[in-house]
Motif scaffolding. Structure first.
Motif, short mmCIF file in Angstrom:
data_model
loop_
_atom_site.label_atom_id
_atom_site.label_comp_id
_atom_site.label_asym_id
_atom_site.label_seq_id
_atom_site.Cartn_x
_atom_site.Cartn_y
_atom_site.Cartn_z
N ILE A 280 0.84 -1.20 0.00
CA ILE A 280 0.00 0.00 0.00
C ILE A 280 0.88 1.25 0.00
CG2 ILE A 280 -1.92 -1.09 1.25
CD1 ILE A 280 -0.93 0.71 3.70
N ASP A 281 0.24 2.39 -0.12
CA ASP A 281 0.85 3.71 0.02
C ASP A 281 1.77 4.03 -1.17
OD1 ASP A 281 1.53 6.15 0.98
OD2 ASP A 281 2.28 5.47 2.93
N PHE A 282 1.12 4.47 -2.26
CA PHE A 282 1.83 4.68 -3.52
C PHE A 282 1.94 6.14 -3.91
CE2 PHE A 282 -0.18 0.35 -3.92
CZ PHE A 282 1.00 -0.36 -3.76
N ALA A 283 2.06 7.01 -2.91
CA ALA A 283 2.21 8.44 -3.21
C ALA A 283 3.49 8.69 -4.02
CB ALA A 283 2.23 9.26 -1.92
N HIS A 284 4.50 7.83 -3.80
CA HIS A 284 5.79 8.03 -4.49
C HIS A 284 6.18 6.76 -5.23
CE1 HIS A 284 5.97 11.71 -2.20
NE2 HIS A 284 5.68 11.00 -1.12
N ALA A 285 5.23 6.22 -5.97
CA ALA A 285 5.47 4.98 -6.70
C ALA A 285 5.29 5.21 -8.19
CB ALA A 285 4.50 3.91 -6.22
N GLN A 286 6.18 4.60 -8.95
CA GLN A 286 6.13 4.73 -10.42
C GLN A 286 6.68 3.46 -11.05
OE1 GLN A 286 8.46 8.43 -10.84
NE2 GLN A 286 6.87 9.04 -12.31
N TRP A 287 6.30 3.27 -12.30
CA TRP A 287 6.95 2.24 -13.12
C TRP A 287 8.07 2.95 -13.87
CZ3 TRP A 287 5.09 -2.15 -11.46
CH2 TRP A 287 3.78 -2.21 -11.01
N VAL A 288 9.25 2.36 -13.85
CA VAL A 288 10.38 2.99 -14.54
C VAL A 288 11.01 1.96 -15.48
CG1 VAL A 288 12.49 4.34 -14.28
CG2 VAL A 288 10.77 4.42 -12.48
N PRO A 289 10.47 1.84 -16.70
CA PRO A 289 10.98 0.84 -17.63
C PRO A 289 12.48 1.03 -17.87
CG PRO A 289 8.97 1.86 -18.48
CD PRO A 289 9.36 2.64 -17.26
N GLY A 290 13.19 -0.08 -17.87
CA GLY A 290 14.63 -0.02 -18.10
C GLY A 290 15.45 0.09 -16.83
N SER A 291 14.77 0.29 -15.69
CA SER A 291 15.54 0.52 -14.45
C SER A 291 15.82 -0.77 -13.67
CB SER A 291 14.79 1.49 -13.55
OG SER A 291 13.59 0.88 -13.11
N GLY A 292 15.22 -1.88 -14.11
CA GLY A 292 15.43 -3.13 -13.37
C GLY A 292 14.55 -3.18 -12.15
N PRO A 293 14.61 -4.34 -11.45
CA PRO A 293 13.72 -4.51 -10.28
C PRO A 293 14.01 -3.51 -9.16
CG PRO A 293 15.11 -6.46 -10.61
CD PRO A 293 15.37 -5.55 -11.76
N ASP A 294 13.01 -3.31 -8.34
CA ASP A 294 13.06 -2.32 -7.26
C ASP A 294 13.76 -2.95 -6.05
OD1 ASP A 294 12.59 -0.30 -5.44
OD2 ASP A 294 10.44 -0.15 -5.88
N GLU A 295 15.09 -3.01 -6.11
CA GLU A 295 15.84 -3.68 -5.04
C GLU A 295 15.66 -2.99 -3.69
OE1 GLU A 295 17.20 -6.58 -4.92
OE2 GLU A 295 16.92 -6.99 -7.05
N ASN A 296 15.36 -1.70 -3.71
CA ASN A 296 15.16 -0.96 -2.46
C ASN A 296 14.05 -1.58 -1.62
OD1 ASN A 296 15.58 1.37 -0.72
ND2 ASN A 296 13.69 2.23 -1.59
N ILE A 297 12.93 -1.93 -2.27
CA ILE A 297 11.87 -2.54 -1.46
C ILE A 297 12.02 -4.07 -1.39
CG2 ILE A 297 10.22 -0.64 -1.77
CD1 ILE A 297 8.52 -2.60 -3.41
N LEU A 298 12.60 -4.66 -2.44
CA LEU A 298 12.80 -6.12 -2.40
C LEU A 298 13.67 -6.54 -1.21
CD1 LEU A 298 13.11 -6.89 -6.20
CD2 LEU A 298 11.57 -8.06 -4.60
N HIS A 299 14.71 -5.75 -0.96
CA HIS A 299 15.60 -6.03 0.17
C HIS A 299 14.80 -6.07 1.48
CE1 HIS A 299 19.17 -5.98 2.62
NE2 HIS A 299 18.87 -4.81 3.15
N GLY A 300 13.91 -5.10 1.65
CA GLY A 300 13.09 -5.05 2.85
C GLY A 300 12.15 -6.24 2.95
N ILE A 301 11.50 -6.58 1.84
CA ILE A 301 10.54 -7.70 1.88
C ILE A 301 11.28 -9.00 2.19
CG2 ILE A 301 8.77 -8.98 0.62
CD1 ILE A 301 8.31 -6.47 -1.10
#
Ligand code: ADP
Ligand code: MN
Length: 365
Positions: free
Chosen positions: A332-353
């Motif tokens: 939840i909470d997508f005030a600062h969420a975007q799709w960024v094609p070409g940037s690869g997976p979102d390791e910032n949140i994957l690390h947390g999960i």
């Protein structure tokens, strides 16, 4: 139809700004938000793999320019026109607001006349236990003002955000009706953990937060395979692992998003839910078996697809049977969420999960 006067304050929140509302039945929440969050929810139609891992987007509300007239619009996905590509786009229905102007009562923190209408993830539970885990070591988006970046960076460094890529943002757990006289329990029988609670942990101590969430006095779940808490944790782990697999294939950047965990906090309801679920699923299965013995055709119509785990299933009479609510985890909470094609997976949140998964695994040994 939908009137502002029919909305009520939604107090089943674990963290975040004030001003969240719900309809009287509690099936949906109305959260004041920025245009960016609406944009993100609408963009998820093009990323169907993520849909099981976010609350169902039911539409958006916006206050008309003339707040005296107070006209709003509820945009319902699917209610709109069908585009040439065959995809249906959200439609607009004008709704009368009859009440107070649309101004979130959050002390002016968010200045917005927009709101998202979402599935209430905590609906259907007798006493939902709720945990908000804020994801990411980096919490600020590229467009954040310098001071906000510095503030969020400091908050990350002082908490497990920096080291583990997540922190407990807020939590509430049901303690039973008899507990209401306890100092740390509110009149509804809930123990409420505010944001300072989660900020007090470090990487070594944070597992206590999950113990508190699951009310594990011995520190780990019972070894009994039938223990409802053990089974609940296993289901959370299954969902998180699937979520990781999806996020690894997507190219998103979600700053300050959260994992919202909900499970049944009423002990009796929790104990009854597992056998009840088994009973309903068995009934559905035997209805299907009967159907396929009757049909000569190999292609028996099994009715609406029921392998989707959305809680709606069909019993032997073809009626919708509601599976009991046991547990659910959503991003939840997508005030600062975007799709960024070409940037690869979102390791910032994957690390947390991944770290949340590891800590929860530790609770079931
Ligand atoms: P904020 O920007 O205020 O942090 P969030 O989207 O994180 O906004 O929502 C704040 C709180 O509201 C969450 O911590 C959660 O407890 C509750 N909440 C948000 N979305 C839902 C939802 N779809 N269903 C149930 N509760 C929700
Ligand atoms: Mn939040």
């Amino acid at each position: 139809s939908f009137r502002k006067s029919q909305l009520i304050a939604f107090d089943n929140v674990a963290a975040g700004h004030d001003g969240v509302l719900s309809d009287r039945s509690g099936v949906m929440i109305i959260k004041p938000c920025k245009q960016s969050e609406i944009d993100f929810y609408e963009s998820t139609a093009a990323h169907p793999d993520i849909l099981p891992f976010i609350p169902t987007y039911m539409g958006r509300l916006s206050l008309g320019a003339d707040s005296a007239q107070a006209a709003g619009a509820l945009i319902l996905p699917g209610a709109g026109a069908t585009e040439p590509d065959g995809q249906s786009r959200p439609g607009t229905a004008t709704l009368p607001f009859v009440d107070h102007a649309w101004a979130p009562s959050n002390g002016g923190k968010i200045q917005t006349d927009l709101a998202v209408v979402l599935e209430n993830v905590a609906a259907g539970y007798k006493r939902p236990n709720i945990l908000d885990v804020k994801l990411g070591a980096r919490l600020w988006a590229d467009d954040a003002p310098k001071e906000k970046k510095a503030r969020l960076q400091r908050a990350a460094e002082e908490t497990t955000s920096k080291s583990l890529g997540f922190r407990i943002d807020g939590m509430k757990t049901y303690q039973g009706s008899g507990a209401a006289k306890r100092m740390d329990v509110n009149s509804d029988g809930y123990r409420v953990f505010d944001k300072n609670y989660g900020r007090s942990f470090n990487a070594e101590t944070v597992q206590q937060g999950f113990r508190d969430f699951f009310q594990l006095e011995k520190g780990v779940a019972s070894k009994d395979k039938k223990d409802p808490i053990r089974k609940t944790i296993r289901r959370f782990l299954g969902s998180l692992e699937e979520m990781v697999q999806v996020l690894e294939k997507e190219e998103s950047r979600m700053y300050s998003a959260s994992l919202l965990f909900v499970y049944e906090g009423n002990v009796e309801a929790r104990g009854a839910a597992f056998p009840e679920e088994r009973r309903i699923l068995d009934e559905i299965q035997s209805a299907r078996d009967r159907q396929s013995t009757f049909g000569n055709d190999a292609q028996v119509d099994h009715g609406p697809a029921s392998d989707e785990d959305d809680g709606a299933e069909y019993d032997s009479e073809g009626e919708i049977a509601r599976l009991p609510c046991i547990q659910s985890v959503k991003l939840i909470d997508f005030a600062h969420a975007q799709w960024v094609p070409g940037s690869g997976p979102d390791e910032n949140i994957l690390h947390g999960i991944r770290n949340v998964i590891q800590l929860m695994r530790g609770l079931i040994g």
